[in-house]
Write an enzyme that holds these catalytic residues in place. Structure first.
Site, PDB file in Angstrom:
ATOM      1  N   GLY A   1      80.905  41.595-141.966  1.00 12.04           N
ATOM      2  CA  GLY A   1      81.657  41.286-140.763  1.00 12.04           C
ATOM      3  C   GLY A   1      83.118  41.663-140.837  1.00 12.04           C
ATOM      4  O   GLY A   1      83.683  42.175-139.866  1.00 12.04           O
TER       5      GLY A   1
ATOM      6  N   GLN B   1      75.011  41.495-134.958  1.00  7.21           N
ATOM      7  CA  GLN B   1      75.797  40.772-133.973  1.00  7.21           C
ATOM      8  C   GLN B   1      77.302  40.889-134.242  1.00  7.21           C
ATOM      9  O   GLN B   1      78.118  40.699-133.357  1.00  7.21           O
ATOM     10  CB  GLN B   1      75.338  39.301-133.965  1.00  7.21           C
ATOM     11  CG  GLN B   1      76.285  38.304-133.324  1.00  7.21           C
ATOM     12  CD  GLN B   1      77.001  37.450-134.358  1.00  7.21           C
ATOM     13  OE1 GLN B   1      76.969  37.751-135.555  1.00  7.21           O
ATOM     14  NE2 GLN B   1      77.640  36.396-133.903  1.00  7.21           N
TER      15      GLN B   1
ATOM     16  N   ASN C   1      82.329  34.515-149.806  1.00 13.01           N
ATOM     17  CA  ASN C   1      82.024  33.425-150.739  1.00 13.01           C
ATOM     18  C   ASN C   1      83.171  33.251-151.731  1.00 13.01           C
ATOM     19  O   ASN C   1      83.930  34.185-152.007  1.00 13.01           O
ATOM     20  CB  ASN C   1      80.708  33.693-151.478  1.00 13.01           C
ATOM     21  CG  ASN C   1      80.766  34.949-152.315  1.00 13.01           C
ATOM     22  OD1 ASN C   1      81.225  34.936-153.454  1.00 13.01           O
ATOM     23  ND2 ASN C   1      80.323  36.071-151.755  1.00 13.01           N
TER      24      ASN C   1
ATOM     25  N   CYS D   1      78.927  31.356-143.225  1.00  9.85           N
ATOM     26  CA  CYS D   1      78.775  31.761-141.827  1.00  9.85           C
ATOM     27  C   CYS D   1      77.307  31.727-141.413  1.00  9.85           C
ATOM     28  O   CYS D   1      76.984  31.453-140.256  1.00  9.85           O
ATOM     29  CB  CYS D   1      79.339  33.169-141.629  1.00  9.85           C
ATOM     30  SG  CYS D   1      81.143  33.234-141.687  1.00  9.85           S
TER      31      CYS D   1
ATOM     32  N   CYS E   1      66.431  24.367-145.598  1.00  8.79           N
ATOM     33  CA  CYS E   1      67.210  24.997-144.517  1.00  8.79           C
ATOM     34  C   CYS E   1      67.194  26.507-144.737  1.00  8.79           C
ATOM     35  O   CYS E   1      66.282  27.033-145.373  1.00  8.79           O
ATOM     36  CB  CYS E   1      68.631  24.433-144.452  1.00  8.79           C
ATOM     37  SG  CYS E   1      69.674  24.860-145.853  1.00  8.79           S
TER      38      CYS E   1
END
Length: 385
Positions: free
Chosen positions: A49, A80, A139, A196, A343
């Site tokens: 990103g 995205q 990170n 993120c 998760c």
């Protein structure tokens, strides 16, 4: 490692003069500045990103040699915000995808594709081949590693970070200025700051911060204006506002201080506590969970992701209780059961683990690496995101 070409980086063709005409028109840049750019060598850590807009603008500006270090593969969920990559690049390595795009953007830029995980073993050798390091990582181990390697090699460290609707940027390691450790002496406890992937990110936010990183890098190379050295720029996308914090070098800093104690690179995964939770016995690996489930007496799986995430993938037989609803639905769970929280990457499941332990659950673990690790280690047919 980066390869050295025989061509002189400062040489120009007539087409390059045309390409950089808007730079040449700026008295502050001109031909001498453009030659500085072409003679420069910039390393971008991470082609994601932040690295995407940074690399695109640096290549477009005419940086002579651009290194990209990344070990990841392009995933559909990257598109995205990671504008270096396109749909056709899904499944290819990020450095391959990025090199194709950057060569198309500016064929006069030499691109070093370093398909590797940045580590204590290779960082010094890689950094020494460049003039400036732009950190697009996401990170803490990589940030501390990049900072320390920059201080030890004397390279400016152009920092950027994003979270949800916010971002920050600075320049560390400038002469007399602070380094990253002057601001953040110690990393946060493992799991305290979601990634993120866990917390989400508005796609244009890394575009803003990554572009600022590119701008700061160009200013360093061109020796123009005042960089963010000694300042931390804070960006709030929802209010569309910027704030600044003044930073000073800490003479007691363990890396850049007057009497540094860190004089060589260390194990940054261990330093940032990435393995502390596993060592404490609070996590279970995907392989260990699979073995338990195959025995027929496996634990209750509680998937704490959001409903839309279950549309992509789910471990069969798991119970869905979103993290935000867990406290209000504790009565649905038997405290005598063995429970494994699940998760995406294993961050939210650690928070769920703490909630369950606080409610009296004694046999509870978190799936280390989440469903992503399950897909990689147990069920390759599972869709990753």
């Amino acid at each position: 490692m980066p390869s050295h070409r025989s061509r002189q980086l400062g040489d120009f063709s007539s087409k390059e003069f045309k390409r950089y005409l808007r730079h040449l028109s700026l008295p502050e840049v001109g031909e001498s500045g453009q030659r500085k750019l072409k003679a420069s060598r910039v390393l971008v850590v991470g082609a994601g990103g932040l690295g995407s807009p940074a690399a695109l603008y640096l290549a477009a500006a005419g940086v002579g040699r651009l290194g990209l270090v990344d070990f990841d593969v392009v995933d559909e969920s990257n598109l995205q915000r990671q504008i270096l990559h396109g749909t056709g690049g899904v499944g290819t390595t990020k450095v391959q995808s990025a090199e194709t795009r950057l060569r198309d953007l500016n064929p006069y830029v030499e691109v070093d594709s370093l398909e590797a995980r940045l580590s204590s073993e290779n960082a010094i050798e890689i950094f020494e081949a460049y003039d400036v390091v732009v950190d697009g990582s996401d990170n803490f181990p990589t940030r501390y590693l990049a900072n320390d390697a920059c201080v030890l090699t004397g390279k400016p460290y152009v920092y950027g970070a994003v979270f949800r609707f916010e971002g920050q940027a600075s320049v560390f390691g400038a002469p007399g200025g602070p380094c990253y450790r002057c601001l953040f002496q110690e990393p946060p406890p493992p799991g305290l700051v979601p990634s993120c992937a866990e917390a989400g990110i508005l796609g244009a936010v890394p575009g803003v911060i990554g572009t600022i990183q590119a701008l700061e890098t160009l200013k360093i190379i061109l020796e123009l204006g005042e960089t963010l050295a000694g300042r931390l720029l804070l960006f709030d996308a929802l209010q569309l506002g910027f704030r600044e914090l003044r930073l000073t070098r800490d003479p007691e800093c363990s890396v850049c201080g007057d009497n540094p104690t860190v004089t060589e690179l260390i194990d940054y995964e261990e330093y940032c506590g990435a393995n502390a939770v596993t060592a404490a016995g609070l996590e279970i690996t995907a392989a260990e969970l699979a073995e338990k489930l195959e025995s027929g007496e496996g634990p209750l799986l509680v998937d704490v992701r959001e409903p839309y995430e279950l549309q992509i993938c789910q471990i069969e037989g798991s119970m869905h209780v979103p993290l935000g609803s867990l406290r209000s639905r504790l009565a649905e769970l038997d405290t005598s059961l063995e429970v494994v929280t699940v998760c995406h990457y294993g961050i939210r499941s650690l928070l769920a683990l703490e909630i369950l332990k606080g409610a009296g659950f004694e046999q509870v673990h978190s799936l280390h690496g989440g469903v992503d690790a399950w897909a990689l280690e147990v069920d390759p047919a599972m869709e990753r995101y």
